[in-house]
Design a protein around this motif. Structure first.
Motif, mmCIF file in Angstrom:
data_model
loop_
_atom_site.group_PDB
_atom_site.id
_atom_site.type_symbol
_atom_site.label_atom_id
_atom_site.label_comp_id
_atom_site.label_asym_id
_atom_site.label_seq_id
_atom_site.Cartn_x
_atom_site.Cartn_y
_atom_site.Cartn_z
ATOM 1 N N ALA A 64 0.828 -1.209 0.000
ATOM 2 C CA ALA A 64 0.000 0.000 0.000
ATOM 3 C C ALA A 64 0.864 1.262 0.000
ATOM 4 O O ALA A 64 1.961 1.270 0.555
ATOM 5 N N THR A 91 -4.743 3.652 3.142
ATOM 6 C CA THR A 91 -4.973 2.673 2.079
ATOM 7 C C THR A 91 -4.691 1.266 2.585
ATOM 8 O O THR A 91 -5.428 0.326 2.276
ATOM 9 N N ARG A 108 2.494 1.673 7.854
ATOM 10 C CA ARG A 108 1.555 1.171 6.841
ATOM 11 C C ARG A 108 1.425 -0.345 6.899
ATOM 12 O O ARG A 108 0.339 -0.882 6.680
#
Length: 152
Positions: A17, A22, A75
């Motif tokens: 991502a 996201t 992330r």
């Protein structure tokens, strides 16, 4: 699907991502994508498997965190959180008597699953593949980082 497999798939999604938001959303999507695949499930021994799996899953999160380069950790962890989030219905019901999700979400989650008590070996194969994939991507990222010229 065992939570450990959701942890590992979430780590892979998070790595791919572009950012944490996201990764979180893609992690949720990966959860449902994995749950569509026929997998293990046996209500008669669920807790006997879920408790050790949860502990292994926590260990996997620690391992993923430790082996992920610092600039990707947020992330990657967001992907893990997203991938595990839909299964909060289970501890919610066990400890509080209710799922934290609307009934429609729970109904969808149940409807997409195709579980069988005969598929536990498959879960271990999926976990092994996940470990190898996470390990390989982490090592590749470390090698790339080592080749970058230092800032200074």
């Amino acid at each position: 699907m065992l939570i450990t497999n959701h942890v590992l798939s979430g780590a892979l999604v998070g790595r791919a991502a572009p950012g944490p938001a996201t990764a979180l959303l893609a992690g949720v999507g990966s959860h449902f994508a994995l749950d569509v695949v026929p997998h293990w499930g046996d209500d008669s021994i669920f807790l006997q498997v879920a408790v050790p799996d949860g502990l292994v899953g926590l260990g996997a999160i620690a391992w993923v965190w430790r082996t992920t380069e610092a600039d990707a950790r947020v992330r990657v962890l967001a992907g893990v959180v997203g991938a595990c989030l839909p299964d909060l219905d289970k501890p919610g019901r066990l400890f509080f008597g209710a799922s934290p999700f609307p009934a429609a979400v729970d109904a969808f989650h149940v409807r997409i699953q195709h579980e069988s008590p005969r598929r536990l070996p498959q879960e271990f194969l999926v976990a092994a593949a996940g470990v190898l994939a996470v390990r390989g991507l982490s090592r590749a990222a470390s090698r790339r980082a080592a080749r970058r010229p230092s800032r200074g």
